[in-house]
Design an enzyme around this catalytic site. Structure first.
Site, mmCIF file in Angstrom:
data_model
loop_
_atom_site.group_PDB
_atom_site.id
_atom_site.type_symbol
_atom_site.label_atom_id
_atom_site.label_comp_id
_atom_site.label_asym_id
_atom_site.label_seq_id
_atom_site.Cartn_x
_atom_site.Cartn_y
_atom_site.Cartn_z
ATOM 1 N N ASP A 165 41.266 13.999 -27.410
ATOM 2 C CA ASP A 165 42.113 14.350 -28.559
ATOM 3 C C ASP A 165 43.571 14.212 -28.157
ATOM 4 O O ASP A 165 44.046 14.936 -27.285
ATOM 5 C CB ASP A 165 41.775 15.797 -28.970
ATOM 6 C CG ASP A 165 42.759 16.355 -29.981
ATOM 7 O OD1 ASP A 165 43.415 15.552 -30.676
ATOM 8 O OD2 ASP A 165 42.860 17.596 -30.076
ATOM 9 N N ASP B 265 40.288 11.251 -31.006
ATOM 10 C CA ASP B 265 40.879 10.199 -31.840
ATOM 11 C C ASP B 265 41.054 8.908 -31.044
ATOM 12 O O ASP B 265 40.779 8.853 -29.840
ATOM 13 C CB ASP B 265 42.211 10.689 -32.436
ATOM 14 C CG ASP B 265 43.106 11.315 -31.382
ATOM 15 O OD1 ASP B 265 43.187 10.755 -30.276
ATOM 16 O OD2 ASP B 265 43.712 12.382 -31.660
ATOM 17 N N ASP C 162 30.349 0.610 -34.928
ATOM 18 C CA ASP C 162 29.098 1.097 -35.490
ATOM 19 C C ASP C 162 29.051 0.672 -36.960
ATOM 20 O O ASP C 162 30.009 0.917 -37.697
ATOM 21 C CB ASP C 162 29.072 2.626 -35.379
ATOM 22 C CG ASP C 162 27.679 3.180 -35.221
ATOM 23 O OD1 ASP C 162 26.783 2.715 -35.937
ATOM 24 O OD2 ASP C 162 27.490 4.088 -34.393
ATOM 25 N N ASP D 195 23.246 0.738 -37.410
ATOM 26 C CA ASP D 195 22.616 2.012 -37.741
ATOM 27 C C ASP D 195 21.321 1.773 -38.518
ATOM 28 O O ASP D 195 21.286 0.938 -39.424
ATOM 29 C CB ASP D 195 23.609 2.799 -38.606
ATOM 30 C CG ASP D 195 23.235 4.251 -38.756
ATOM 31 O OD1 ASP D 195 23.223 4.958 -37.747
ATOM 32 O OD2 ASP D 195 22.945 4.676 -39.899
ATOM 33 N N GLU E 257 19.570 -0.302 -34.027
ATOM 34 C CA GLU E 257 18.903 0.988 -33.871
ATOM 35 C C GLU E 257 17.617 0.919 -34.687
ATOM 36 O O GLU E 257 17.668 0.896 -35.911
ATOM 37 C CB GLU E 257 19.768 2.138 -34.399
ATOM 38 C CG GLU E 257 19.079 3.477 -34.230
ATOM 39 C CD GLU E 257 19.580 4.582 -35.154
ATOM 40 O OE1 GLU E 257 19.401 5.746 -34.807
ATOM 41 O OE2 GLU E 257 20.125 4.287 -36.232
ATOM 42 N N HIS F 125 23.778 10.198 -29.378
ATOM 43 C CA HIS F 125 24.262 11.284 -30.223
ATOM 44 C C HIS F 125 23.185 11.859 -31.133
ATOM 45 O O HIS F 125 23.431 12.805 -31.871
ATOM 46 C CB HIS F 125 25.446 10.779 -31.061
ATOM 47 C CG HIS F 125 25.016 9.727 -32.041
ATOM 48 N ND1 HIS F 125 24.546 8.490 -31.653
ATOM 49 C CD2 HIS F 125 24.933 9.747 -33.391
ATOM 50 C CE1 HIS F 125 24.207 7.801 -32.725
ATOM 51 N NE2 HIS F 125 24.430 8.535 -33.795
ATOM 52 N N ASP F 126 22.009 11.233 -31.135
ATOM 53 C CA ASP F 126 20.901 11.753 -31.944
ATOM 54 C C ASP F 126 19.823 12.418 -31.082
ATOM 55 O O ASP F 126 18.946 13.098 -31.599
ATOM 56 C CB ASP F 126 20.223 10.618 -32.722
ATOM 57 C CG ASP F 126 21.125 10.049 -33.793
ATOM 58 O OD1 ASP F 126 21.897 10.812 -34.394
ATOM 59 O OD2 ASP F 126 21.062 8.823 -34.018
#
Ligand code: GLC
Length: 530
Positions: free
Chosen positions: A20, A28, A97, A199, A258, A319-320
């Protein structure tokens, strides 16, 4: 020369949580740019950044409301351009992504579509009047829970959302959708982006008649349904082949799919191996126990499924489904296991994908219910804990903001952040970070590890996974211990030089029977054949 995505290592950044720069507690783009030196030193060849487009953030960026801009929380287009420029200057490629199955309900396309039944954009989404008696069009369930259909009061019809109701599915049978998305790809490719992570690549096209799903065994309501009518349809493959052609009109670009989390049909996204997508994630290691036989089985199975002309890739966390250090934890041996897992990921045949922080052995955090923000976590806790626990801030230093932010982090820190952080691990030659760096450097310097053939050894103790990677004259052997106890292993005839080991010095020569220590990872270069 092999293409970069075959030889390279790709590092996934969850942008909210990496760095950040402005103290608002959310990561960011300038933050990422400021950490490119770290990534270069680590030795990665590419970064995949989870979505940074404008989004209401109901699904934290996977609900896109504009495909060709940047959400202000992450910065500006100029910030992204600077990031791409600086990454390229360091030899690091940038992968965006692409969320193409659905948009946010705030996307202007959907705002128009839902405004009236005869809006020209109506058919860009999947609408249905429902079944008699006020029932939804079919029994399909959303991945995030409940029916996949939402009745839109304004026009009295249902729309399909395989995820949150705020994520309506696009109608990929409408040629306008394809043309618009191809423009989006061109926009990013023209900007110099090196590839896309796609995705839920398996979901795009749905059966036109929306038949009910059958049932099967599974642990969640969604996984107890068969998805034959909305997953892996031939029309979806056809679309990816067309997108591949667009990609091929630019030099050195790539895409990684994915597929279904349970792996059904994953190999299909390679097409012939050359005419569909370059890589497809194979999530089998997410589900395997920490056991040599289970891991070997996953590796061999994927090796058989990937078409001959295709190229595998590997991932331990994302992240999943994250933080393998926690999944395979074992008290005080957890870091040691994380090192063995790293050795597997970085020496097995295929492109490794790292999830930010795994190089520190970051753990999953327990997030109390009052702090949960992930939709399926909010809905199902405690049956399902949600994904927030493995999206915690990157741990750069010890201290309150972990060097991630000077403000209050958007999500609490992971456990042991004061011990597992870049600053401390960089100084410790025995750290997990130091081990990742060593293995990555070794992989870069060793063609057999990048591109060589792969063969497992049949003659080895049960708790050891052993394989050989060979290319031309170079033969490298990898021995991984899945046990706390040492085991004797007979090496192939000849002398072997230690290239890397968690337990012994590099350079030593070994032959005959070696005693592999408990939790040891050992990488050997064959020198003389016996
Ligand atoms: C993919 C993403 C996941 C997201 C979902 C819906 O599975 O990886 O994070 O929630 O798609 O876009």
């Amino acid at each position: 020369m092999a293409p970069w995505w075959k030889e390279g290592i790709i590092y996934q950044i969850y942008p909210r949580s990496f760095a950040d720069s402005n103290g608002d507690g959310v990561g960011d783009l300038p933050g990422i740019t400021s950490r490119l030196d770290y990534l270069q030193e680590l030795g990665v060849d590419g970064i995949w950044i989870s979505p940074i487009y404008p989004s209401p953030m109901k699904d934290f960026g996977y609900d896109v409301s504009d495909y060709t801009s940047i959400d202000p929380v992450f910065g500006s287009m100029a910030d992204l351009e600077e990031l791409i420029r600086q990454a390229h200057a360091r030899g690091i490629r940038v992968i965006m992504d692409m969320v193409m199955n659905h948009t946010s309900d705030q996307h202007p396309w959907f705002v128009e579509a839902r405004s009236s039944r005869d809006n020209p954009r109506r058919d860009w989404y999947l609408w249905h009047p429902g079944r008699p008696g006020g029932r939804p069009p079919n029994n399909w369930l959303s991945v995030f829970g409940g029916s996949a259909w939402h009745k839109d009061e304004k026009t009295g019809e249902y729309y399909l959302h395989l995820f949150d109701p705020s994520q309506p599915d696009l109608n990929w049978r409408n040629p306008g959708v394809k043309a618009a998305m191809m423009d989006v790809w061109r926009f990013w490719l023209d900007k110099g982006v090196d590839g896309f992570r796609l995705d839920v690549a398996h979901l795009l096209v749905k059966h036109p008649d929306f038949p009910d799903s059958g049932s099967k065994f599974g642990f969640t309501p969604y996984s107890r349904q068969r998805h034959d009518h909305h997953s892996n349809l031939p029309e979806t493959h056809q679309l990816w082949k067309e997108f591949r052609q667009l990609l091929d009109s630019y030099p050195e670009r790539m895409a990684v799919a994915e597929p279904d989390l349970d792996g059904t049909g994953a190999e299909g996204y390679y097409g012939s191996g050359e005419d569909e997508l370059h890589l497809t994630f194979n999530f089998q290691l997410f589900w395997r126990r920490w056991q040599a036989a289970a891991i070997q089985d996953a590796v061999l199975d994927w090796g058989r499924r990937v078409p001959e002309q295709g190229w595998p890739c590997w991932v331990l966390s994302n992240h999943d489904f994250g933080r393998h250090a926690s999944r395979w934890s074992s008290g005080r041996r957890t870091d040691a296991r994380a090192k063995v897992a790293a050795a597997l990921l970085l020496t097995v045949r295929g492109t490794p994908f790292l999830y930010y922080g795994e190089e520190l052995a970051m753990r999953r955090a327990f997030i109390p219910p009052s702090e949960l923000v992930d939709p399926p976590g909010v809905r199902y806790w405690p049956l399902y804990l949600g994904r927030d626990g493995f999206r915690t801030p990157m741990q750069w230093t010890a201290g309150p903001g972990a060097g991630f932010t000077t403000g209050k982090p958007w999500m609490r820190l992971g456990p042991e952040a004061d011990r597992l952080n870049v600053e401390l691990e960089s100084k410790d030659p025995g750290s997990v970070l130091a081990w990742y760096k060593r293995l990555i450097a070794l992989r870069r310097a060793t063609p057999a590890l990048r591109l060589g053939s792969f063969k497992t050894w049949f003659d080895r103790p049960k708790s050891v996974l052993a394989y050989t990677r060979a290319l031309g004259e170079q033969t490298v052997s990898v021995l991984l211990s899945f046990s706390r106890f040492s085991r004797s292993v007979e090496l192939p005839a000849g002398t072997h030089q230690v290239l890397a080991s968690t337990h012994r010095d590099a350079g030593a020569a070994l032959s005959g029977e070696v005693k592999l220590q408990g939790d040891e990872a050992l990488v050997l270069l064959q020198q003389e054949r016996g």
